[in-house]
Design a protein around this motif. Structure first.
Motif, PDB file in Angstrom:
ATOM      1  N   GLY A  15       1.221  -1.400   0.324  1.00 12.31           N
ATOM      2  CA  GLY A  15      -0.152   0.079  -0.343  1.00 12.31           C
ATOM      3  C   GLY A  15       0.398   1.187   0.216  1.00 12.31           C
ATOM      4  N   GLY A  16       2.641   1.184   0.047  1.00 10.25           N
ATOM      5  CA  GLY A  16       2.708   2.534   0.332  1.00 10.25           C
ATOM      6  C   GLY A  16       3.062   2.811  -0.901  1.00 10.25           C
ATOM      7  N   SER A  17       4.010   4.372  -1.505  1.00 12.00           N
ATOM      8  CA  SER A  17       4.598   4.191  -2.390  1.00 12.00           C
ATOM      9  C   SER A  17       6.438   4.333  -2.132  1.00 12.00           C
ATOM     10  CB  SER A  17       4.319   5.709  -2.646  1.00 12.00           C
ATOM     11  OG  SER A  17       2.897   4.922  -3.067  1.00 12.00           O
ATOM     12  N   LEU A  18       6.641   4.610  -3.441  1.00 15.56           N
ATOM     13  CA  LEU A  18       8.228   5.096  -3.660  1.00 15.56           C
ATOM     14  C   LEU A  18       8.432   5.904  -4.961  1.00 15.56           C
ATOM     15  CD1 LEU A  18       9.853   1.328  -2.699  1.00 15.56           C
ATOM     16  CD2 LEU A  18      10.335   4.141  -1.990  1.00 15.56           C
ATOM     17  N   ARG A  61       0.623  -4.103 -18.412  1.00 15.62           N
ATOM     18  CA  ARG A  61      -1.321  -4.057 -17.546  1.00 15.62           C
ATOM     19  C   ARG A  61      -0.674  -4.318 -15.911  1.00 15.62           C
ATOM     20  NH1 ARG A  61      -4.129  -7.643 -21.711  1.00 15.62           N
ATOM     21  NH2 ARG A  61      -3.796  -6.803 -23.629  1.00 15.62           N
ATOM     22  N   SER A  62       0.085  -4.730 -15.353  1.00 17.40           N
ATOM     23  CA  SER A  62       0.238  -5.217 -13.788  1.00 17.40           C
ATOM     24  C   SER A  62       0.765  -3.919 -13.472  1.00 17.40           C
ATOM     25  CB  SER A  62       0.886  -5.708 -13.569  1.00 17.40           C
ATOM     26  OG  SER A  62       2.391  -5.664 -14.372  1.00 17.40           O
ATOM     27  N   VAL A  63       0.911  -2.680 -13.969  1.00 12.57           N
ATOM     28  CA  VAL A  63       0.992  -1.620 -12.975  1.00 12.57           C
ATOM     29  C   VAL A  63       0.400  -0.420 -13.575  1.00 12.57           C
ATOM     30  CG1 VAL A  63       3.822  -2.684 -12.964  1.00 12.57           C
ATOM     31  CG2 VAL A  63       2.644  -0.916 -14.736  1.00 12.57           C
ATOM     32  N   ALA A  64      -0.533  -0.286 -14.229  1.00 10.63           N
ATOM     33  CA  ALA A  64      -1.354   0.507 -15.065  1.00 10.63           C
ATOM     34  C   ALA A  64      -2.430   1.497 -14.273  1.00 10.63           C
ATOM     35  CB  ALA A  64      -1.855   0.305 -16.190  1.00 10.63           C
ATOM     36  N   MET A  82       5.951   5.238  -8.530  1.00  6.11           N
ATOM     37  CA  MET A  82       5.415   4.158  -7.743  1.00  6.11           C
ATOM     38  C   MET A  82       4.726   3.789  -6.491  1.00  6.11           C
ATOM     39  SD  MET A  82       7.866   1.364  -8.270  1.00  6.11           S
ATOM     40  CE  MET A  82       9.280   1.725  -6.405  1.00  6.11           C
ATOM     41  N   ASN A  83       2.629   3.973  -6.655  1.00  2.00           N
ATOM     42  CA  ASN A  83       2.043   4.227  -5.639  1.00  2.00           C
ATOM     43  C   ASN A  83       1.355   2.615  -5.566  1.00  2.00           C
ATOM     44  OD1 ASN A  83       2.641   6.697  -5.065  1.00  2.00           O
ATOM     45  ND2 ASN A  83       1.241   6.779  -6.715  1.00  2.00           N
ATOM     46  N   THR A  84       0.501   2.545  -4.845  1.00  7.85           N
ATOM     47  CA  THR A  84      -0.522   1.337  -4.073  1.00  7.85           C
ATOM     48  C   THR A  84       0.491   0.124  -4.147  1.00  7.85           C
ATOM     49  OG1 THR A  84      -1.981   2.279  -5.148  1.00  7.85           O
ATOM     50  CG2 THR A  84      -2.672   0.495  -4.142  1.00  7.85           C
ATOM     51  N   LEU A  85       1.778  -0.096  -3.413  1.00 12.02           N
ATOM     52  CA  LEU A  85       2.619  -0.808  -4.101  1.00 12.02           C
ATOM     53  C   LEU A  85       2.276  -2.399  -3.359  1.00 12.02           C
ATOM     54  CD1 LEU A  85       5.388   0.365  -3.462  1.00 12.02           C
ATOM     55  CD2 LEU A  85       5.254  -0.720  -5.252  1.00 12.02           C
ATOM     56  N   THR A  86       2.699  -3.311  -4.080  1.00 10.81           N
ATOM     57  CA  THR A  86       2.029  -4.868  -3.957  1.00 10.81           C
ATOM     58  C   THR A  86       3.658  -6.268  -3.841  1.00 10.81           C
ATOM     59  OG1 THR A  86       1.705  -5.576  -5.373  1.00 10.81           O
ATOM     60  CG2 THR A  86      -0.244  -4.843  -4.682  1.00 10.81           C
ATOM     61  N   PRO A  87       3.188  -6.698  -2.796  1.00 15.17           N
ATOM     62  CA  PRO A  87       4.130  -7.749  -2.869  1.00 15.17           C
ATOM     63  C   PRO A  87       5.246  -7.959  -4.399  1.00 15.17           C
ATOM     64  CG  PRO A  87       3.030  -7.766  -0.550  1.00 15.17           C
ATOM     65  CD  PRO A  87       1.853  -7.071  -1.566  1.00 15.17           C
ATOM     66  N   GLU A  88       3.665  -8.957  -5.156  1.00 13.44           N
ATOM     67  CA  GLU A  88       4.325  -8.711  -6.405  1.00 13.44           C
ATOM     68  C   GLU A  88       5.180  -7.968  -7.164  1.00 13.44           C
ATOM     69  OE1 GLU A  88       1.587 -11.352  -4.494  1.00 13.44           O
ATOM     70  OE2 GLU A  88       1.028  -9.310  -5.107  1.00 13.44           O
ATOM     71  N   ASP A  89       5.079  -6.375  -6.609  1.00 16.03           N
ATOM     72  CA  ASP A  89       5.779  -5.674  -7.187  1.00 16.03           C
ATOM     73  C   ASP A  89       7.699  -5.968  -6.936  1.00 16.03           C
ATOM     74  OD1 ASP A  89       3.683  -3.138  -6.716  1.00 16.03           O
ATOM     75  OD2 ASP A  89       4.263  -3.823  -8.128  1.00 16.03           O
ATOM     76  N   THR A  90       7.413  -6.576  -5.627  1.00 14.84           N
ATOM     77  CA  THR A  90       9.116  -6.760  -5.184  1.00 14.84           C
ATOM     78  C   THR A  90      10.285  -6.823  -6.334  1.00 14.84           C
ATOM     79  OG1 THR A  90       8.361  -7.539  -3.739  1.00 14.84           O
ATOM     80  CG2 THR A  90       9.985  -8.494  -3.443  1.00 14.84           C
ATOM     81  N   ALA A  91      11.186  -6.219  -6.503  1.00 12.84           N
ATOM     82  CA  ALA A  91      12.399  -6.817  -7.682  1.00 12.84           C
ATOM     83  C   ALA A  91      13.205  -6.228  -7.694  1.00 12.84           C
ATOM     84  CB  ALA A  91      11.677  -6.268  -9.228  1.00 12.84           C
TER      85      ALA A  91
END
Length: 125
Positions: A15-18, A61-64, A82-91
């Motif tokens: 839910g956080g942002s970077l 599509r995964s980040v739009a 990057m907003n509304t981050l999810t664990p799937e964005d870990t990379a």
């Protein structure tokens, strides 16, 4: 010598942002398309977002709707909000520069000429 230097990665909760930054030195930054890629452990590198020299943007599509790519030509800097981050964005996130005329589409920069070293983004649930 072209150098792309990323910064802004880190660890956040879901839910956080970077905001990632990529400073380009030694290159005709404003005249070429740029992009962000990411690679999670055990997965292929994938395009996340790209921006043409004219400022046209494209997203995976995964980040739009959650990520925004932008560029400040005066500062030779590329950004990825990057907003509304999810664990799937870990990379590991990589900045990339194309050549004049490199196409962009589907969140991907094609014909990457230069890569940055990467910055790690970790999102915890």
């Amino acid at each position: 010598q072209v150098q792309l230097a990323e910064s802004g990665g880190g660890s956040v909760q879901a839910g956080g942002s970077l905001r990632l930054s990529c400073i380009d030195s030694g290159y005709r930054y404003s005249s070429v398309p740029m992009g962000w890629f990411r690679q999670a452990p055990g997965k292929n590198r994938e395009g996340v977002a790209a921006i043409s020299s004219a400022g046209i943007t494209t997203y995976a599509r995964s980040v739009a709707g959650r990520f925004t790519i932008s560029r400040d030509n005066a500062k030779n800097t590329l950004y990825l909000q990057m907003n509304t981050l999810t664990p799937e964005d870990t990379a590991m996130y990589y900045c990339a520069a194309g050549s004049r005329g490199s196409p962009v589409g589907g969140g991907t920069l094609f014909g990457v000429a230069y890569w940055g070293q990467g910055t790690q983004v970790t999102v915890s649930s």
